[in-house]
Design a protein around this motif. Sequence first.
Motif, PDB file in Angstrom:
ATOM      1  N   LEU A 113       0.859  -1.262  -0.029  1.00 44.73           N
ATOM      2  CA  LEU A 113      -0.066   0.013  -0.276  1.00 44.73           C
ATOM      3  C   LEU A 113       0.830   1.195  -0.161  1.00 44.73           C
ATOM      4  O   LEU A 113       1.792   1.289   0.607  1.00 44.73           O
ATOM      5  N   VAL A 119      -3.435  -3.812  14.629  1.00 44.44           N
ATOM      6  CA  VAL A 119      -4.041  -3.144  13.776  1.00 44.44           C
ATOM      7  C   VAL A 119      -3.494  -1.776  13.347  1.00 44.44           C
ATOM      8  O   VAL A 119      -3.482  -1.123  14.438  1.00 44.44           O
ATOM      9  N   ASP A 135      -4.524   1.503  11.728  1.00 39.66           N
ATOM     10  CA  ASP A 135      -5.690   2.395  11.025  1.00 39.66           C
ATOM     11  C   ASP A 135      -5.240   3.486  10.344  1.00 39.66           C
ATOM     12  O   ASP A 135      -4.590   4.409  10.882  1.00 39.66           O
ATOM     13  N   LYS A 184      -8.965   2.443   6.551  1.00 41.25           N
ATOM     14  CA  LYS A 184      -8.645   1.134   6.392  1.00 41.25           C
ATOM     15  C   LYS A 184      -8.082   0.597   7.767  1.00 41.25           C
ATOM     16  O   LYS A 184      -7.508   1.429   8.504  1.00 41.25           O
ATOM     17  N   ARG A 185      -8.331  -0.567   7.776  1.00 47.18           N
ATOM     18  CA  ARG A 185      -7.757  -1.518   8.877  1.00 47.18           C
ATOM     19  C   ARG A 185      -7.081  -2.461   8.572  1.00 47.18           C
ATOM     20  O   ARG A 185      -7.486  -3.306   7.918  1.00 47.18           O
ATOM     21  N   ILE A 186      -5.847  -2.487   8.658  1.00 43.89           N
ATOM     22  CA  ILE A 186      -4.880  -3.569   8.363  1.00 43.89           C
ATOM     23  C   ILE A 186      -4.156  -4.425   9.601  1.00 43.89           C
ATOM     24  O   ILE A 186      -3.601  -3.518  10.351  1.00 43.89           O
ATOM     25  N   MET A 209      -2.463  -7.969   6.386  1.00 48.87           N
ATOM     26  CA  MET A 209      -3.677  -8.223   5.455  1.00 48.87           C
ATOM     27  C   MET A 209      -4.904  -7.234   5.895  1.00 48.87           C
ATOM     28  O   MET A 209      -4.783  -6.736   7.217  1.00 48.87           O
ATOM     29  N   PRO A 210      -5.871  -6.912   5.180  1.00 48.20           N
ATOM     30  CA  PRO A 210      -6.969  -6.186   5.742  1.00 48.20           C
ATOM     31  C   PRO A 210      -7.635  -7.051   6.860  1.00 48.20           C
ATOM     32  O   PRO A 210      -7.620  -8.274   6.681  1.00 48.20           O
ATOM     33  N   VAL A 211      -7.934  -6.084   7.868  1.00 50.75           N
ATOM     34  CA  VAL A 211      -8.765  -6.934   8.930  1.00 50.75           C
ATOM     35  C   VAL A 211      -9.805  -7.891   8.550  1.00 50.75           C
ATOM     36  O   VAL A 211      -9.933  -8.885   9.039  1.00 50.75           O
ATOM     37  N   GLU A 212     -10.749  -7.429   7.537  1.00 47.59           N
ATOM     38  CA  GLU A 212     -11.880  -8.076   6.979  1.00 47.59           C
ATOM     39  C   GLU A 212     -11.236  -9.267   6.283  1.00 47.59           C
ATOM     40  O   GLU A 212     -12.135 -10.220   6.164  1.00 47.59           O
ATOM     41  N   ASP A 213     -10.131  -9.775   5.864  1.00 49.02           N
ATOM     42  CA  ASP A 213      -9.800 -10.686   5.410  1.00 49.02           C
ATOM     43  C   ASP A 213      -9.067 -12.042   6.480  1.00 49.02           C
ATOM     44  O   ASP A 213      -8.924 -13.096   5.888  1.00 49.02           O
ATOM     45  N   VAL A 251     -14.673  -3.986  10.689  1.00 39.92           N
ATOM     46  CA  VAL A 251     -14.295  -2.891  10.152  1.00 39.92           C
ATOM     47  C   VAL A 251     -15.032  -1.584  10.249  1.00 39.92           C
ATOM     48  O   VAL A 251     -16.233  -1.585  10.823  1.00 39.92           O
TER      49      VAL A 251
END
Length: 136
Positions: free
Chosen positions: A17, A50, A52, A61-63, A85-89, A136
Amino acid sequence: MPDPFTFDLVSPEKLLLSEDVEMVVVPGAEGDFGVLIGHAPLISALRPGVIDTYAGTKVEKRIFVAGGFAEVIGERCTVLAEEAMPVEDIDLATAETRITSARAALDQADNDIARGQAEMALAVGEAMVAAHGTGV
């Protein structure tokens, strides 16, 4: 609103990113810290947690990062992450399996190096579960 600055997230494999953000909050080894443009230069180890990124007062974004280092210079924040990785993943079952494996490795550790590796793997798994719960 603060002026934007460049945030770069780099893994061992590639640049993950690179974007302009108004603020980033990073999980430093000694606690979370926020970065705005013009922040004093610093280098910090990271703990699993994480990152932010913000646009105004909104988290964009939360990674999740498994650890690494952050470098801050006036108009740039660069994070070198061991894993990201993205938190949602985050897959909860995979994170829980990592915890189980790390606990088994900790029980079987017969030296300080093996114990340290198992403790770090356990911390990453637990941080993944915690991050998954924040959504998220």
